[in-house]
Design an enzyme around this catalytic site. Structure first.
Site, PDB file in Angstrom:
ATOM      1  N   GLU A   1      71.580  65.114  85.902  1.00  0.00           N
ATOM      2  CA  GLU A   1      72.109  66.478  85.337  1.00  0.00           C
ATOM      3  C   GLU A   1      71.182  67.309  84.828  1.00  0.00           C
ATOM      4  O   GLU A   1      70.912  68.300  84.824  1.00  0.00           O
ATOM      5  CB  GLU A   1      73.306  66.320  84.613  1.00  0.00           C
ATOM      6  CG  GLU A   1      74.607  65.897  85.488  1.00  0.00           C
ATOM      7  CD  GLU A   1      74.806  64.306  85.421  1.00  0.00           C
ATOM      8  OE1 GLU A   1      73.745  63.405  85.272  1.00  0.00           O
ATOM      9  OE2 GLU A   1      75.834  63.925  85.985  1.00  0.00           O
TER      10      GLU A   1
ATOM     11  N   ALA B   1      79.191  65.628  90.839  1.00  0.00           N
ATOM     12  CA  ALA B   1      79.918  66.815  90.907  1.00  0.00           C
ATOM     13  C   ALA B   1      79.252  67.817  91.710  1.00  0.00           C
ATOM     14  O   ALA B   1      78.018  67.773  92.225  1.00  0.00           O
ATOM     15  CB  ALA B   1      80.087  67.421  89.600  1.00  0.00           C
TER      16      ALA B   1
ATOM     17  N   GLU C   1      79.545  58.476  87.030  1.00  0.00           N
ATOM     18  CA  GLU C   1      80.498  58.296  86.153  1.00  0.00           C
ATOM     19  C   GLU C   1      81.776  57.676  86.678  1.00  0.00           C
ATOM     20  O   GLU C   1      82.576  57.086  86.012  1.00  0.00           O
ATOM     21  CB  GLU C   1      80.805  59.833  85.574  1.00  0.00           C
ATOM     22  CG  GLU C   1      79.589  60.315  84.620  1.00  0.00           C
ATOM     23  CD  GLU C   1      79.433  61.696  84.685  1.00  0.00           C
ATOM     24  OE1 GLU C   1      79.462  62.423  85.480  1.00  0.00           O
ATOM     25  OE2 GLU C   1      79.338  62.142  83.398  1.00  0.00           O
TER      26      GLU C   1
ATOM     27  N   GLY D   1      78.203  62.675  88.634  1.00  0.00           N
ATOM     28  CA  GLY D   1      79.644  62.443  88.585  1.00  0.00           C
ATOM     29  C   GLY D   1      80.238  61.121  89.236  1.00  0.00           C
ATOM     30  O   GLY D   1      81.115  60.507  89.049  1.00  0.00           O
TER      31      GLY D   1
HETATM   32  N1  CAA Z   1      77.132  68.865  95.301  1.00  0.00           N
HETATM   33  C1  CAA Z   1      77.094  69.645  96.378  1.00  0.00           C
HETATM   34  N2  CAA Z   1      76.428  69.124  97.567  1.00  0.00           N
HETATM   35  C2  CAA Z   1      75.801  68.151  97.761  1.00  0.00           C
HETATM   36  C3  CAA Z   1      75.559  67.221  96.585  1.00  0.00           C
HETATM   37  C4  CAA Z   1      76.534  67.583  95.342  1.00  0.00           C
HETATM   38  N3  CAA Z   1      76.067  66.783  94.285  1.00  0.00           N
HETATM   39  N4  CAA Z   1      74.920  66.172  96.841  1.00  0.00           N
HETATM   40  C5  CAA Z   1      74.633  66.403  98.164  1.00  0.00           C
HETATM   41  N5  CAA Z   1      75.212  67.501  98.594  1.00  0.00           N
HETATM   42  C6  CAA Z   1      75.118  68.071  99.952  1.00  0.00           C
HETATM   43  C7  CAA Z   1      73.684  68.715 100.346  1.00  0.00           C
HETATM   44  O1  CAA Z   1      73.599  70.062  99.761  1.00  0.00           O
HETATM   45  C8  CAA Z   1      73.611  68.772 101.568  1.00  0.00           C
HETATM   46  O2  CAA Z   1      74.338  69.760 102.231  1.00  0.00           O
HETATM   47  P1  CAA Z   1      74.022  70.877 103.364  1.00  0.00           P
HETATM   48  O3  CAA Z   1      73.898  70.148 104.520  1.00  0.00           O
HETATM   49  O4  CAA Z   1      74.972  72.007 103.449  1.00  0.00           O
HETATM   50  O5  CAA Z   1      72.429  71.202 102.814  1.00  0.00           O
HETATM   51  C9  CAA Z   1      74.377  67.458 102.268  1.00  0.00           C
HETATM   52  O6  CAA Z   1      75.238  67.269 100.837  1.00  0.00           O
HETATM   53  C10 CAA Z   1      73.645  66.480 102.295  1.00  0.00           C
HETATM   54  O7  CAA Z   1      72.677  66.310 101.394  1.00  0.00           O
HETATM   55  P2  CAA Z   1      71.060  66.260 101.324  1.00  0.00           P
HETATM   56  O8  CAA Z   1      70.559  67.032 102.689  1.00  0.00           O
HETATM   57  O9  CAA Z   1      70.553  66.559 100.162  1.00  0.00           O
HETATM   58  O10 CAA Z   1      70.944  64.536 101.912  1.00  0.00           O
HETATM   59  P3  CAA Z   1      69.323  63.692 101.301  1.00  0.00           P
HETATM   60  O11 CAA Z   1      69.904  62.251 102.114  1.00  0.00           O
HETATM   61  O12 CAA Z   1      68.334  64.461 101.708  1.00  0.00           O
HETATM   62  O13 CAA Z   1      69.698  63.697  99.812  1.00  0.00           O
HETATM   63  C11 CAA Z   1      70.927  62.962  97.881  1.00  0.00           C
HETATM   64  C12 CAA Z   1      70.881  62.802  99.472  1.00  0.00           C
HETATM   65  C13 CAA Z   1      69.677  62.146  97.031  1.00  0.00           C
HETATM   66  C14 CAA Z   1      72.244  62.307  97.282  1.00  0.00           C
HETATM   67  C15 CAA Z   1      70.736  64.398  97.377  1.00  0.00           C
HETATM   68  O14 CAA Z   1      71.632  65.295  98.236  1.00  0.00           O
HETATM   69  C16 CAA Z   1      70.937  64.733  96.024  1.00  0.00           C
HETATM   70  O15 CAA Z   1      70.005  64.561  95.140  1.00  0.00           O
HETATM   71  N6  CAA Z   1      72.277  65.269  95.741  1.00  0.00           N
HETATM   72  C17 CAA Z   1      72.608  65.676  94.180  1.00  0.00           C
HETATM   73  C18 CAA Z   1      72.611  64.731  93.311  1.00  0.00           C
HETATM   74  C19 CAA Z   1      72.885  65.186  91.962  1.00  0.00           C
HETATM   75  O16 CAA Z   1      72.129  65.783  91.373  1.00  0.00           O
HETATM   76  N7  CAA Z   1      73.985  64.929  91.455  1.00  0.00           N
HETATM   77  C20 CAA Z   1      74.535  65.437  89.982  1.00  0.00           C
HETATM   78  C21 CAA Z   1      75.412  66.821  90.083  1.00  0.00           C
HETATM   79  S1  CAA Z   1      75.963  67.211  88.506  1.00  0.00           S
HETATM   80  C22 CAA Z   1      77.115  66.356  88.005  1.00  0.00           C
HETATM   81  O17 CAA Z   1      77.447  65.178  88.632  1.00  0.00           O
HETATM   82  C23 CAA Z   1      77.482  66.924  86.612  1.00  0.00           C
HETATM   83  C24 CAA Z   1      78.598  65.681  85.885  1.00  0.00           C
HETATM   84  O18 CAA Z   1      78.045  64.904  85.324  1.00  0.00           O
HETATM   85  C25 CAA Z   1      79.902  65.981  86.181  1.00  0.00           C
END
Ligand code: CAA
Length: 258
Positions: A132, A64, A112, A109
Site C-alpha cells: 500500500e 482492494a 489481509e 487486502g
Molecule cells: N485493483 C484493481 N485492479 C487490479 C488490482 C487491484 N488491486 N490488481 C490487479 N488488477 C488488475 C490490473 O489492473 C489488470 O487489469 P487490466 O487488464 O484492466 O489492465 C489485471 O488485474 C491483471 O493485472 P496485471 O496486468 O497487473 O497482472 P500481472 O501478472 O502483471 O501482475 C500483480 C499481477 C503483481 C498482482 C499486479 O496486478 C499488482 O501489483 N496488483 C496490485 C497489487 C496491490 O498494490 N495491492 C494493494 C492494493 S491497496 C489495498 O489493498 C488497500 C487495503 O489495504 C485495503
C-alpha cells in the site's frame, strides 16, 4: 445469486471463491458486500463446521480495487475501509474456523483477507505482501494490526514500510502461513485440514476459537479465566458426554452440536 464470488457447501465445509480473475480478484465494494452477505448465511447455518476461502485464477486476491479507490475521496475511502474491516472482523470473530487456501497473489487486502482467516495454507506459487505505501496509502483492512500480531512487529514493519512481496516459503519461515504445498495439492490439503476440524466437536472447536481470540489481546490471567468459563460450558454439552464415552468405548463419536 452472487456475481463476484462463488459459494458452495459440501460435507459440512463451506467454500468461498473470490471470482474476479480478470481483475486478480481485487476487492471492490460489490465483492465486499457479497462477502458480507455470504458470511451472514454461513453464520446462520449450523451444519457448516469449517470454511475454505480461495481465489479463482492466478491470484488469491491482489488487494482492494485500485481503480475504484483512485476515484474515492476520504468519505468514500472511510466507507470502503469500514466495510472491509467489517468483513475481516466477521471472519475473525465467527466461531467457525476459516482456512485461507492461498493459490496465488495475496497482496494488500488479499493478505489481509488471508490473515483474518484462522489458518493459512499456501501454494508454492503464492506471494504475500502489503504494497500500500507504494500507492500513497497504508493497509486498510486490518493489516497494520493483524500482521504484527501474526509475525511480530519487526517483520510487519519490514513488509509494510518496504512494500516487499515475499514468496510462500518466506511467508512460512516468518510464521505468516502454516503450510506450503504444490499448487495441485492446495485444495486437497485445505480440505484435509478442514475435514480434521469438521470431525471434531463443533461446540468445542468454536469455544477454542473464541477463547484464543478473546484471550490473545488480554493479559494471561484474564485469558485463563475466559478459558475456565469456556471449558465449564463445554462440560455442560451433550457432545462432551459423547466424546468421552466414544473414547472409552473405542468408537467414533457422533456429534450432535449440542
Ligand atoms: N485493483 C484493481 N485492479 C487490479 C488490482 C487491484 N488491486 N490488481 C490487479 N488488477 C488488475 C490490473 O489492473 C489488470 O487489469 P487490466 O487488464 O484492466 O489492465 C489485471 O488485474 C491483471 O493485472 P496485471 O496486468 O497487473 O497482472 P500481472 O501478472 O502483471 O501482475 C500483480 C499481477 C503483481 C498482482 C499486479 O496486478 C499488482 O501489483 N496488483 C496490485 C497489487 C496491490 O498494490 N495491492 C494493494 C492494493 S491497496 C489495498 O489493498 C488497500 C487495503 O489495504 C485495503
Amino acid at each position: 445469486m452472487y456475481k463476484n464470488i462463488k459459494f458452495e457447501i459440501r460435507e459440512h465445509i463451506g467454500y468461498i471463491t473470490i471470482n474476479r480473475p480478470e481483475a486478480m480478484n481485487a476487492l471492490n465494494m460489490d465483492v465486499l458486500k457479497e462477502l458480507k452477505h455470504v458470511l451472514k448465511k454461513i453464520s446462520d447455518d449450523s451444519e457448516i463446521r469449517a470454511v475454505i476461502v480461495t481465489g479463482e485464477g492466478r491470484a488469491f486476491v491482489a488487494g482492494a480495487d485500485i481503480k475504484q479507490m483512485k476515484r474515492y475521496n476520504p468519505v468514500r475511502g472511510r466507507q470502503m475501509m469500514t466495510l472491509g474491516h467489517e468483513v475481516m472482523d466477521t471472519i475473525d470473530e465467527m466461531p467457525i474456523p476459516f482456512i485461507a487456501a492461498v493459490n496465488g497473489y495475496a497482496l494488500g487486502g488479499g493478505c489481509e483477507l488471508a490473515m483474518a482467516c484462522d489458518i493459512r495454507i499456501a501454494s508454492s506459487k503464492a506471494k504475500f505482501g502489503q504494497p500500500e505505501v507504494g500507492l500513497g496509502i497504508i493497509p486498510g483492512f486490518g493489516g497494520t494490526q493483524r500482521l504484527s500480531r501474526l509475525v511480530g512487529k519487526g517483520w510487519a514493519k519490514y513488509l509494510i514500510y518496504t512494500a516487499d512481496v515475499v514468496k510462500a516459503d518466506k511467508a512460512e519461515a516468518i510464521g505468516l502461513v502454516q503450510a506450503v504445498v504444490e499448487p495441485d495439492q492446495l485444495m486437497a490439503e485445505a480440505e484435509r485440514v478442514a475435514g480434521m476440524i469438521a470431525s471434531k466437536a463443533p461446540i468445542a472447536v468454536a469455544a477454542a476459537k473464541t477463547t484464543i481470540n478473546d484471550g490473545y489481546d488480554a493479559d494471561i490471567r484474564t485469558g485463563g479465566r475466559l478459558e475456565i468459563e469456556a471449558e465449564t460450558s463445554c462440560f455442560g454439552t451433550r457432545d462432551k458426554g459423547e466424546g468421552m464415552a466414544a473414547f472409552l468405548q473405542k468408537r467414533q463419536p457422533n456429534w450432535e452440536n449440542k
